[in-house]
Design a protein around this motif. Structure first.
Motif, PDB file in Angstrom:
ATOM      1  N   UNK A  51       0.891  -0.821  -0.255  1.00 46.18           N
ATOM      2  CA  UNK A  51      -0.333  -0.173  -0.031  1.00 46.18           C
ATOM      3  C   UNK A  51       0.755   1.374   0.170  1.00 46.18           C
ATOM      4  N   UNK A  52       1.962   1.268   0.975  1.00 46.85           N
ATOM      5  CA  UNK A  52       2.944   2.566   0.757  1.00 46.85           C
ATOM      6  C   UNK A  52       3.334   2.515  -0.758  1.00 46.85           C
ATOM      7  N   UNK A  53       3.870   1.218  -1.391  1.00 40.28           N
ATOM      8  CA  UNK A  53       4.016   1.591  -2.405  1.00 40.28           C
ATOM      9  C   UNK A  53       3.637   2.293  -3.737  1.00 40.28           C
ATOM     10  N   UNK A  54       2.197   1.652  -3.727  1.00 41.09           N
ATOM     11  CA  UNK A  54       1.255   2.691  -4.231  1.00 41.09           C
ATOM     12  C   UNK A  54       0.803   4.286  -3.446  1.00 41.09           C
ATOM     13  N   UNK A  55       0.821   4.592  -2.484  1.00 44.46           N
ATOM     14  CA  UNK A  55       0.196   6.150  -2.159  1.00 44.46           C
ATOM     15  C   UNK A  55       1.713   6.277  -3.016  1.00 44.46           C
ATOM     16  N   UNK A  56       3.165   6.073  -2.730  1.00 44.19           N
ATOM     17  CA  UNK A  56       4.320   6.903  -3.031  1.00 44.19           C
ATOM     18  C   UNK A  56       4.382   6.770  -4.444  1.00 44.19           C
ATOM     19  N   UNK A  57       4.022   5.614  -5.370  1.00 43.84           N
ATOM     20  CA  UNK A  57       3.844   5.376  -7.035  1.00 43.84           C
ATOM     21  C   UNK A  57       4.466   5.403  -7.479  1.00 43.84           C
ATOM     22  N   UNK A  58       4.936   4.021  -6.585  1.00 38.45           N
ATOM     23  CA  UNK A  58       5.712   2.871  -6.686  1.00 38.45           C
ATOM     24  C   UNK A  58       5.876   1.965  -7.210  1.00 38.45           C
ATOM     25  N   UNK A  59       4.042   1.302  -7.338  1.00 45.88           N
ATOM     26  CA  UNK A  59       3.062   0.723  -7.564  1.00 45.88           C
ATOM     27  C   UNK A  59       1.867   1.187  -8.170  1.00 45.88           C
ATOM     28  N   UNK A  60       1.625   0.041  -9.527  1.00 46.36           N
ATOM     29  CA  UNK A  60      -0.175   0.765  -9.072  1.00 46.36           C
ATOM     30  C   UNK A  60      -1.220   0.321  -8.417  1.00 46.36           C
ATOM     31  N   UNK A  61      -2.933   1.184  -9.019  1.00 45.64           N
ATOM     32  CA  UNK A  61      -3.717   0.753  -7.600  1.00 45.64           C
ATOM     33  C   UNK A  61      -4.197  -0.985  -8.241  1.00 45.64           C
ATOM     34  N   UNK A  62      -3.588  -1.543  -9.715  1.00 46.82           N
ATOM     35  CA  UNK A  62      -4.649  -2.238  -9.945  1.00 46.82           C
ATOM     36  C   UNK A  62      -3.571  -3.074  -9.523  1.00 46.82           C
ATOM     37  N   UNK A  63      -2.578  -3.106  -9.612  1.00 46.05           N
ATOM     38  CA  UNK A  63      -1.919  -4.353  -8.818  1.00 46.05           C
ATOM     39  C   UNK A  63      -2.020  -4.497  -7.504  1.00 46.05           C
ATOM     40  N   UNK A  64      -2.016  -3.701  -6.771  1.00 44.46           N
ATOM     41  CA  UNK A  64      -2.243  -4.310  -5.399  1.00 44.46           C
ATOM     42  C   UNK A  64      -4.119  -4.139  -5.554  1.00 44.46           C
ATOM     43  N   UNK A  65      -5.023  -3.863  -6.239  1.00 41.95           N
ATOM     44  CA  UNK A  65      -6.510  -4.722  -5.901  1.00 41.95           C
ATOM     45  C   UNK A  65      -6.175  -6.273  -6.994  1.00 41.95           C
ATOM     46  N   UNK A  66      -5.199  -6.469  -7.410  1.00 46.26           N
ATOM     47  CA  UNK A  66      -5.340  -7.884  -8.112  1.00 46.26           C
ATOM     48  C   UNK A  66      -4.821  -8.753  -6.471  1.00 46.26           C
ATOM     49  N   UNK A  67      -3.772  -8.434  -6.350  1.00 51.24           N
ATOM     50  CA  UNK A  67      -3.643  -9.540  -5.257  1.00 51.24           C
ATOM     51  C   UNK A  67      -3.805 -10.577  -4.217  1.00 51.24           C
ATOM     52  N   UNK A  68      -3.411 -11.267  -3.540  1.00 50.20           N
ATOM     53  CA  UNK A  68      -4.667 -11.883  -3.067  1.00 50.20           C
ATOM     54  C   UNK A  68      -4.967 -11.722  -1.634  1.00 50.20           C
ATOM     55  N   UNK A  69      -4.060 -10.896  -0.840  1.00 48.42           N
ATOM     56  CA  UNK A  69      -3.922 -10.337  -0.094  1.00 48.42           C
ATOM     57  C   UNK A  69      -4.638  -9.348   0.415  1.00 48.42           C
ATOM     58  N   UNK A  70      -4.475  -8.414  -0.468  1.00 52.46           N
ATOM     59  CA  UNK A  70      -5.642  -7.382  -0.633  1.00 52.46           C
ATOM     60  C   UNK A  70      -6.424  -7.943  -0.366  1.00 52.46           C
ATOM     61  N   UNK A  71      -7.531  -8.085  -1.812  1.00 51.16           N
ATOM     62  CA  UNK A  71      -8.873  -9.249  -1.699  1.00 51.16           C
ATOM     63  C   UNK A  71      -8.815  -9.950  -0.511  1.00 51.16           C
ATOM     64  N   UNK A  72      -8.418 -10.557   0.234  1.00 51.61           N
ATOM     65  CA  UNK A  72      -8.637 -11.336   1.577  1.00 51.61           C
ATOM     66  C   UNK A  72      -9.597  -9.589   2.388  1.00 51.61           C
TER      67      UNK A  72
END
Length: 122
Positions: A51-72
């Protein structure tokens, strides 16, 4: 890394988490705040980092939303929220909805974007 992901970018304005929110600063701020709340509520170090990586622009929100840990995490929160919502009387739900609509309205930009400027949601 600071607690404020925008500080990690120096004086530069952060890139929108979703391109379609670039003309909706209040929605963008709400999305960022929601991610901060989810991050701070999690005991999972790996998820907090993602989540920190998404907030800082180092990762995409799409990848976070598709991750199993986030989905759980989201699935459990949705189940709890539905139970809480079902317990609210209908009149109170309607009043809350009308208040949220009034608060969320953001006037359109002075010059609406052209279709060429609209990259879509994802």
């Amino acid at each position: 890394m600071s607690d404020n992901p925008q500080n990690d970018l120096g004086d530069k304005e952060p890139k929108p988490l979703l391109e379609t929110l670039r003309f909706e600063p209040r929605m963008e701020a709400h999305l960022r705040e929601s991610l901060v709340i989810l991050r701070d509520d999690s005991d999972d170090r790996a998820l907090r980092k993602r989540i920190d990586d998404v907030l800082a622009g180092r990762a995409s929100l799409r990848d976070l939303a598709r991750s199993a840990d986030f989905t759980a995490v989201i699935d459990s929160k949705i189940d709890r929220a539905v139970e809480e919502f079902d317990a609210i009387p209908e009149a109170e739900r309607e009043a809350d909805l009308q208040r949220a609509i009034a608060e969320a309205h953001t006037p359109p930009p002075a010059e609406p974007p052209t279709r060429r400027d609209d990259p879509g949601t994802w």
